[in-house]
Design an enzyme around this catalytic site. Sequence first.
Site, mmCIF file in Angstrom:
data_model
loop_
_atom_site.group_PDB
_atom_site.id
_atom_site.type_symbol
_atom_site.label_atom_id
_atom_site.label_comp_id
_atom_site.label_asym_id
_atom_site.label_seq_id
_atom_site.Cartn_x
_atom_site.Cartn_y
_atom_site.Cartn_z
ATOM 1 N N ALA A 168 0.994 -1.214 -0.083
ATOM 2 C CA ALA A 168 -0.099 -0.091 -0.015
ATOM 3 C C ALA A 168 0.943 1.103 0.109
ATOM 4 O O ALA A 168 0.576 2.068 -0.689
ATOM 5 C CB ALA A 168 -0.873 -0.037 1.228
ATOM 6 N N GLU A 169 1.992 1.205 1.063
ATOM 7 C CA GLU A 169 2.746 2.460 1.094
ATOM 8 C C GLU A 169 3.598 2.859 -0.503
ATOM 9 O O GLU A 169 3.677 3.861 -0.877
ATOM 10 C CB GLU A 169 3.613 2.234 2.257
ATOM 11 N N GLY A 170 3.843 1.564 -0.781
ATOM 12 C CA GLY A 170 4.882 1.721 -2.163
ATOM 13 C C GLY A 170 4.081 2.195 -3.081
ATOM 14 O O GLY A 170 4.491 2.917 -3.989
ATOM 15 N N SER B 114 2.702 5.759 -2.772
ATOM 16 C CA SER B 114 3.748 6.818 -2.798
ATOM 17 C C SER B 114 4.338 7.095 -4.318
ATOM 18 O O SER B 114 4.599 8.275 -4.710
ATOM 19 C CB SER B 114 5.040 6.424 -2.108
#
Length: 160
Positions: A56-58, A61
């Site tokens: 999710a973060e990757g 971002s």
Amino acid sequence: MDHQQSKTAELDPVLHSIGFEIEEVSPSQLTGRLPVTARCCQPFKVLHGGVSALVAEGLASMGAHMASGYRRVAGVSLSINHFRSAAVGDVVLARAAPVHLGRSTQVWEVKLWKQDPSVPGKKGPPISESRVTLLCNLPVPNHLNNAGDALKKYATASRL
């Protein structure tokens, strides 16, 4: 290494290290897949919840970086709900899309599904859903001016 794997290695070495394969790359959507192997599982042989958060973060971002015109972004909040597990041998599909694209913040939604084993690429039951909030339009330090080059190389036209 095939095209999807080499693209992922260039865009996000950490996601590549767990076997994630980035497919679509644009400021309006990122997609990919993760074959669930022992290296991304917890001791009960199911996908580690932290791996779902990493995906999710990757993806959020990368999307925020593109959507902000390749300005620097920084994640400030990640909220994730886990609905069901994915076991070793399953394939997880992922999709990230913007919910809010503001001048100083962006919010991205990231959904993960099990792939329907009978139809490759078809979404099965949901695994998790995340919201990622990022500060955006931050200055890019001079020594990192090329940080967005790989995204520019693989990005498709925006549908925003």
